[in-house]
Design a protein around this motif. Structure first.
Motif, PDB file in Angstrom:
ATOM      1  N   GLU A 120      14.732  58.328  58.042  1.00 40.41           N
ATOM      2  CA  GLU A 120      15.119  58.952  59.311  1.00 40.41           C
ATOM      3  C   GLU A 120      15.550  60.406  59.125  1.00 40.41           C
ATOM      4  N   LEU A 121      15.950  60.768  57.916  1.00 42.59           N
ATOM      5  CA  LEU A 121      16.289  62.175  57.654  1.00 42.59           C
ATOM      6  C   LEU A 121      15.066  63.069  57.792  1.00 42.59           C
ATOM      7  N   PHE A 122      13.895  62.545  57.478  1.00 45.50           N
ATOM      8  CA  PHE A 122      12.656  63.294  57.666  1.00 45.50           C
ATOM      9  C   PHE A 122      12.473  63.634  59.146  1.00 45.50           C
ATOM     10  N   ILE A 123      12.787  62.675  60.026  1.00 37.55           N
ATOM     11  CA  ILE A 123      12.700  62.903  61.475  1.00 37.55           C
ATOM     12  C   ILE A 123      13.643  64.026  61.883  1.00 37.55           C
ATOM     13  N   LEU A 124      14.854  64.027  61.327  1.00 37.93           N
ATOM     14  CA  LEU A 124      15.827  65.068  61.648  1.00 37.93           C
ATOM     15  C   LEU A 124      15.341  66.435  61.185  1.00 37.93           C
ATOM     16  N   VAL A 125      14.854  66.519  59.966  1.00 41.80           N
ATOM     17  CA  VAL A 125      14.407  67.807  59.423  1.00 41.80           C
ATOM     18  C   VAL A 125      13.246  68.356  60.249  1.00 41.80           C
ATOM     19  N   VAL A 126      12.275  67.516  60.558  1.00 47.27           N
ATOM     20  CA  VAL A 126      11.131  67.957  61.358  1.00 47.27           C
ATOM     21  C   VAL A 126      11.604  68.381  62.750  1.00 47.27           C
ATOM     22  N   LEU A 182      11.121  72.144  64.248  1.00 49.50           N
ATOM     23  CA  LEU A 182      10.398  72.393  65.503  1.00 49.50           C
ATOM     24  C   LEU A 182      11.293  73.103  66.521  1.00 49.50           C
ATOM     25  N   PHE A 183      12.547  72.677  66.611  1.00 47.38           N
ATOM     26  CA  PHE A 183      13.494  73.274  67.546  1.00 47.38           C
ATOM     27  C   PHE A 183      13.700  74.753  67.239  1.00 47.38           C
ATOM     28  N   PHE A 184      13.986  75.071  65.974  1.00 51.04           N
ATOM     29  CA  PHE A 184      14.243  76.465  65.610  1.00 51.04           C
ATOM     30  C   PHE A 184      12.977  77.320  65.664  1.00 51.04           C
ATOM     31  N   ILE A 185      11.834  76.758  65.322  1.00 56.10           N
ATOM     32  CA  ILE A 185      10.576  77.503  65.448  1.00 56.10           C
ATOM     33  C   ILE A 185      10.312  77.806  66.921  1.00 56.10           C
ATOM     34  N   GLY A 186      10.575  76.832  67.798  1.00 56.08           N
ATOM     35  CA  GLY A 186      10.414  77.055  69.236  1.00 56.08           C
ATOM     36  C   GLY A 186      11.332  78.149  69.747  1.00 56.08           C
ATOM     37  N   LEU A 187      12.590  78.140  69.283  1.00 62.70           N
ATOM     38  CA  LEU A 187      13.523  79.200  69.688  1.00 62.70           C
ATOM     39  C   LEU A 187      13.034  80.562  69.212  1.00 62.70           C
ATOM     40  N   TYR A 188      12.542  80.619  67.989  1.00 60.27           N
ATOM     41  CA  TYR A 188      12.043  81.875  67.448  1.00 60.27           C
ATOM     42  C   TYR A 188      10.819  82.353  68.233  1.00 60.27           C
ATOM     43  N   MET A 189       9.915  81.442  68.545  1.00 57.82           N
ATOM     44  CA  MET A 189       8.668  81.814  69.212  1.00 57.82           C
ATOM     45  C   MET A 189       8.887  82.277  70.653  1.00 57.82           C
ATOM     46  N   LYS A 190      10.036  81.924  71.243  1.00 59.35           N
ATOM     47  CA  LYS A 190      10.329  82.394  72.600  1.00 59.35           C
ATOM     48  C   LYS A 190      10.456  83.913  72.645  1.00 59.35           C
ATOM     49  N   GLY A 191      10.895  84.492  71.544  1.00 55.83           N
ATOM     50  CA  GLY A 191      11.085  85.936  71.508  1.00 55.83           C
ATOM     51  C   GLY A 191       9.901  86.701  70.945  1.00 55.83           C
ATOM     52  N   VAL A 192       8.840  86.005  70.605  1.00 52.04           N
ATOM     53  CA  VAL A 192       7.673  86.630  69.984  1.00 52.04           C
ATOM     54  C   VAL A 192       6.487  86.491  70.928  1.00 52.04           C
ATOM     55  N   GLU A 193       5.756  87.576  71.097  1.00 47.39           N
ATOM     56  CA  GLU A 193       4.540  87.541  71.913  1.00 47.39           C
ATOM     57  C   GLU A 193       3.451  86.783  71.166  1.00 47.39           C
ATOM     58  N   GLN A 194       3.056  85.634  71.689  1.00 53.88           N
ATOM     59  CA  GLN A 194       1.976  84.860  71.083  1.00 53.88           C
ATOM     60  C   GLN A 194       1.388  83.936  72.142  1.00 53.88           C
ATOM     61  N   ASN A 195       0.148  83.547  71.943  1.00 50.36           N
ATOM     62  CA  ASN A 195      -0.536  82.680  72.900  1.00 50.36           C
ATOM     63  C   ASN A 195      -0.969  81.358  72.280  1.00 50.36           C
ATOM     64  N   LEU A 196      -0.474  81.041  71.104  1.00 50.82           N
ATOM     65  CA  LEU A 196      -0.877  79.836  70.398  1.00 50.82           C
ATOM     66  C   LEU A 196      -0.368  78.571  71.089  1.00 50.82           C
ATOM     67  N   ILE A 197       0.916  78.511  71.352  1.00 57.37           N
ATOM     68  CA  ILE A 197       1.527  77.341  71.968  1.00 57.37           C
ATOM     69  C   ILE A 197       2.757  77.791  72.744  1.00 57.37           C
ATOM     70  N   LYS A 198       3.064  77.081  73.811  1.00 62.54           N
ATOM     71  CA  LYS A 198       4.277  77.396  74.561  1.00 62.54           C
ATOM     72  C   LYS A 198       5.485  76.903  73.766  1.00 62.54           C
ATOM     73  N   PRO A 199       6.447  77.785  73.525  1.00 57.81           N
ATOM     74  CA  PRO A 199       7.613  77.409  72.715  1.00 57.81           C
ATOM     75  C   PRO A 199       8.392  76.219  73.277  1.00 57.81           C
ATOM     76  N   ILE A 200       8.384  76.036  74.582  1.00 55.85           N
ATOM     77  CA  ILE A 200       9.148  74.941  75.176  1.00 55.85           C
ATOM     78  C   ILE A 200       8.664  73.592  74.665  1.00 55.85           C
ATOM     79  N   TYR A 201       7.370  73.477  74.357  1.00 60.09           N
ATOM     80  CA  TYR A 201       6.844  72.216  73.819  1.00 60.09           C
ATOM     81  C   TYR A 201       7.476  71.899  72.466  1.00 60.09           C
TER      82      TYR A 201
END
Length: 122
Positions: free
Chosen positions: A59-65, A69-88
């Motif tokens: 279950e620690l693997f689930i937490l790490v992933v 994902l959460f922190f990558i999404g937060l980072y991507m909100k401030g970066v111009e990109q069209n790959l994926i919506k950060p909210i997902y």
């Protein structure tokens, strides 16, 4: 009881950080609260593992992933990109963290019940 205080402090800091990021211009302070809250919860998990109430598993693997994902999404909100919506990424990360919390609570309760039942039988 002190370890639960650490857990609740982490949850409160996380929620306050998210609210600060969403509702005010204090994004850096909000992010600092989020990171501090996550750190408090991580320390809580480590303390539970050290005193034997929690034996880390897959279950620690689930937490790490989820955290990644959460922190990558937060980072991507401030970066111009069209790959994926950060909210997902953010929602998926939070979902995985919730799954971890549910599993963590189940494991802690199971271990506590096992210890209690072994203490009752002489």
């Amino acid at each position: 009881m002190q370890s639960k205080l650490l857990l609740f402090l982490g949850i409160i800091l996380l929620v306050v950080g998210i609210l600060l990021k969403k509702m005010t211009q204090l994004e850096v302070i909000g992010l600092a609260f989020i990171i501090t809250g996550v750190t408090c919860k991580l320390i809580y998990i480590i303390l539970k593992a050290r005193n034997g109430e929690y034996k880390p598993g897959t279950e620690l693997f689930i937490l790490v992933v989820g955290l990644l994902l959460f922190f990558i999404g937060l980072y991507m909100k401030g970066v111009e990109q069209n790959l994926i919506k950060p909210i997902y990424l953010i929602v998926l990360g939070i979902t995985l963290k919730i799954i971890f919390i549910i599993k963590f609570i189940q494991i802690i309760r199971s271990n506590k019940n096992r210890v209690l039942s072994s203490n009752k039988t002489p």
